[in-house]
Design an enzyme around this catalytic site. Structure first.
Site, short mmCIF file in Angstrom:
data_model
loop_
_atom_site.label_atom_id
_atom_site.label_comp_id
_atom_site.label_asym_id
_atom_site.label_seq_id
_atom_site.Cartn_x
_atom_site.Cartn_y
_atom_site.Cartn_z
N ILE A 107 -25.34 2.42 8.15
CA ILE A 107 -25.59 1.31 7.22
C ILE A 107 -24.29 0.87 6.57
CG2 ILE A 107 -27.98 2.01 6.76
CD1 ILE A 107 -26.87 3.35 4.16
N ASP A 108 -23.17 1.41 7.07
CA ASP A 108 -21.89 1.23 6.35
C ASP A 108 -21.09 0.00 6.77
OD1 ASP A 108 -20.65 2.02 8.82
OD2 ASP A 108 -20.75 4.12 8.22
N HIS A 123 -30.91 0.68 11.06
CA HIS A 123 -31.39 1.11 9.74
C HIS A 123 -30.94 0.19 8.62
CE1 HIS A 123 -32.14 5.44 11.38
NE2 HIS A 123 -33.04 4.58 11.75
N CYS A 131 -35.26 -8.51 -1.54
CA CYS A 131 -36.33 -8.57 -2.53
C CYS A 131 -37.60 -7.97 -1.92
CB CYS A 131 -36.59 -10.01 -2.96
SG CYS A 131 -38.03 -10.15 -4.04
N CYS A 134 -40.38 -11.26 -2.13
CA CYS A 134 -40.28 -12.48 -1.32
C CYS A 134 -39.38 -12.29 -0.08
CB CYS A 134 -39.77 -13.66 -2.15
SG CYS A 134 -38.01 -13.57 -2.54
N CYS A 155 -34.85 -9.98 -8.29
CA CYS A 155 -34.58 -11.14 -7.43
C CYS A 155 -34.40 -12.38 -8.28
CB CYS A 155 -35.76 -11.30 -6.48
SG CYS A 155 -35.73 -12.81 -5.52
N SER A 197 -27.31 13.17 15.74
CA SER A 197 -28.10 14.36 16.05
C SER A 197 -29.30 14.00 16.92
CB SER A 197 -28.57 15.01 14.75
OG SER A 197 -29.35 14.10 14.00
N ASN A 221 -20.37 14.59 20.43
CA ASN A 221 -21.00 15.02 19.18
C ASN A 221 -20.58 16.46 18.90
OD1 ASN A 221 -23.02 13.91 17.22
ND2 ASN A 221 -24.01 15.87 17.61
N1 LIG Z 1 -22.34 6.20 7.59
C1 LIG Z 1 -23.61 5.84 7.40
O1 LIG Z 1 -23.97 4.67 7.41
C2 LIG Z 1 -24.63 6.93 7.19
C3 LIG Z 1 -24.28 8.13 6.57
C4 LIG Z 1 -25.25 9.12 6.39
C5 LIG Z 1 -26.54 8.90 6.88
N2 LIG Z 1 -26.87 7.72 7.48
C6 LIG Z 1 -28.26 7.58 7.97
O2 LIG Z 1 -28.61 8.91 8.32
C7 LIG Z 1 -29.55 9.04 9.33
C8 LIG Z 1 -29.17 10.29 10.10
O3 LIG Z 1 -29.06 10.20 11.48
P1 LIG Z 1 -27.74 10.44 12.35
O4 LIG Z 1 -28.20 11.01 13.64
O5 LIG Z 1 -26.95 9.21 12.36
O6 LIG Z 1 -26.90 11.50 11.57
P2 LIG Z 1 -27.06 13.05 11.43
O7 LIG Z 1 -26.44 13.37 10.14
O8 LIG Z 1 -28.44 13.48 11.69
O9 LIG Z 1 -26.17 13.62 12.62
C9 LIG Z 1 -24.81 13.39 12.69
C10 LIG Z 1 -24.26 14.13 13.90
O10 LIG Z 1 -22.90 13.78 14.03
C11 LIG Z 1 -22.14 14.93 14.32
N3 LIG Z 1 -20.80 14.66 13.79
C12 LIG Z 1 -20.41 14.65 12.49
N4 LIG Z 1 -19.11 14.26 12.40
C13 LIG Z 1 -18.69 14.03 13.69
C14 LIG Z 1 -17.46 13.60 14.26
N5 LIG Z 1 -16.38 13.33 13.52
N6 LIG Z 1 -17.39 13.48 15.62
C15 LIG Z 1 -18.48 13.77 16.40
N7 LIG Z 1 -19.66 14.17 15.91
C16 LIG Z 1 -19.77 14.29 14.56
C17 LIG Z 1 -22.84 16.09 13.70
O11 LIG Z 1 -22.60 17.26 14.47
C18 LIG Z 1 -24.33 15.64 13.75
O12 LIG Z 1 -24.99 16.18 14.90
C19 LIG Z 1 -29.52 7.74 9.99
O13 LIG Z 1 -30.79 7.25 9.84
C20 LIG Z 1 -28.54 6.83 9.21
O14 LIG Z 1 -29.18 5.63 8.86
C21 LIG Z 1 -25.94 6.75 7.65
ZN LIG Z 2 -37.84 -12.47 -4.50
#
Ligand SMILES: NC(=O)c1ccc[n+]([C@@H]2O[C@H](COP(=O)([O-])OP(=O)(O)OC[C@H]3O[C@@H](n4cnc5c(N)ncnc54)[C@H](O)[C@@H]3O)[C@@H](O)[C@H]2O)c1
Ligand SMILES: [Zn+2]
Length: 255
Positions: A107-108, A123, A131, A134, A155, A197, A221
């Site tokens: 989401i970043d 996500h 909002c 609406c 909103c 993951s 990963n």
């Molecule tokens: N940066 C973001 O926007 C952010 C941050 C945290 C969580 N989320 C949200 O978290 C939820 C979690 O799901 P997910 O599967 O994305 O994350 P997760 O945290 O479940 O898994 C992250 C995986 O990445 C691996 N990892 C961590 N750093 C790494 C690197 N430098 N190189 C390679 N692998 C690495 C870990 O071993 C882990 O298995 C998502 O729904 C997401 O929307 C987003």
């Molecule tokens: Zn509204």
């Protein structure tokens, strides 16, 4: 057992042989930009907070103030973050004509900051608010200003409660995003999985979906995933330590 050098070579060859490549990125894509993921041991966000308490839509509505405090902290980390070597390597791969698009759980907004195109944010995005009455979407800044003043974020059109435009636990994904993702998964011939993951829906199923349409999968990963045995190549290393090297090999062979 293949050596790391052999795996890197194989990864690059797969990219060179493929014509419709899609990357699937998770929170591990952004840990090297200083944003914690959810499930890494010790540093993952869920080590310190309860997801049910802080990332569910139910708790957001019933306990908005407390939830916003946690979100504001995460939001600040996100806004300060810059794309890392991995994001840049993917952008380069696209410039080389070797990356159709990205499906991301993040989401970043860091992929966008490298001007990579065709990104589906499964996500949602922390850069916007929405909002709850609406459905109008606004830049996140207005909402942050209200929260910092101690006001409930509301909103400007209908006074409904605003939430960050991200998918909370208990909420459905945007159907338009799911359709675009399905299309990309169905059409790709190589799915590159980076830093996920593969536990959360829908990415838990997308790799098998790609395989069933005849695509190959390749994974970088740190931790093991349930799809490792189905991948052509799996590298258990940091993305930033291997992806730039892989893309460099691709670039050399193309030019
Ligand atoms: N940066 C973001 O926007 C952010 C941050 C945290 C969580 N989320 C949200 O978290 C939820 C979690 O799901 P997910 O599967 O994305 O994350 P997760 O945290 O479940 O898994 C992250 C995986 O990445 C691996 N990892 C961590 N750093 C790494 C690197 N430098 N190189 C390679 N692998 C690495 C870990 O071993 C882990 O298995 C998502 O729904 C997401 O929307 C987003
Ligand atoms: Zn509204």
């Amino acid at each position: 057992m293949e050596t790391l050098v052999e795996k890197i070579e194989k990864f690059a060859s797969l990219i060179l042989e493929s014509e419709n490549i899609v990357a699937l990125t998770g929170a591990g894509m952004s840990t090297e930009s200083g944003i914690p993921d959810f499930r890494s041991p010790d540093t993952g966000l869920w080590e310190n907070v309860d997801p049910e308490e802080f990332a569910s839509i139910h708790s957001y509505v019933s306990n908005t103030g407390k939830n916003l405090q946690f979100m504001l902290e995460l939001g600040m980390t996100i806004f300060k973050a810059k794309p890392n070597m991995g994001h840049k390597a993917l952008a380069k791969l696209q410039k080389l004509g070797k990356l159709k698009g990205i499906l991301t759980q993040n989401i970043d907004g860091l992929h966008q900051k490298t001007r990579t195109r065709n990104i589906v944010e499964l996500h949602g995005t922390a850069n916007e608010s929405k909002c709850m009455r609406c459905s109008k979407v606004f830049p996140i800044t207005a909402m942050i200003n209200q929260v910092l003043k101690g006001e409930a974020p509301s909103c400007e059109s209908c006074n409904g409660l605003l939430k960050p435009n991200v998918i909370f636990y208990g909420e459905a994904l945007e159907s338009e995003n799911l359709l675009r993702a399905d299309e990309m998964i169905d059409e790709c011939d190589l799915l590159i999985i980076l830093g996920s993951s593969l536990i959360v829906y829908p990415v838990a199923f997308q790799p098998s979906e790609a395989l069933s349409h005849g695509a190959k999968i390749a994974i970088i990963n740190i931790q093991e995933t349930h799809m490792d045995d189905h991948a052509e190549v799996v590298i258990h290393k940091k993305i930033g330590d291997v992806l730039p090297e892989i893309v460099e090999i691709v670039e050399e062979r193309i030019n």
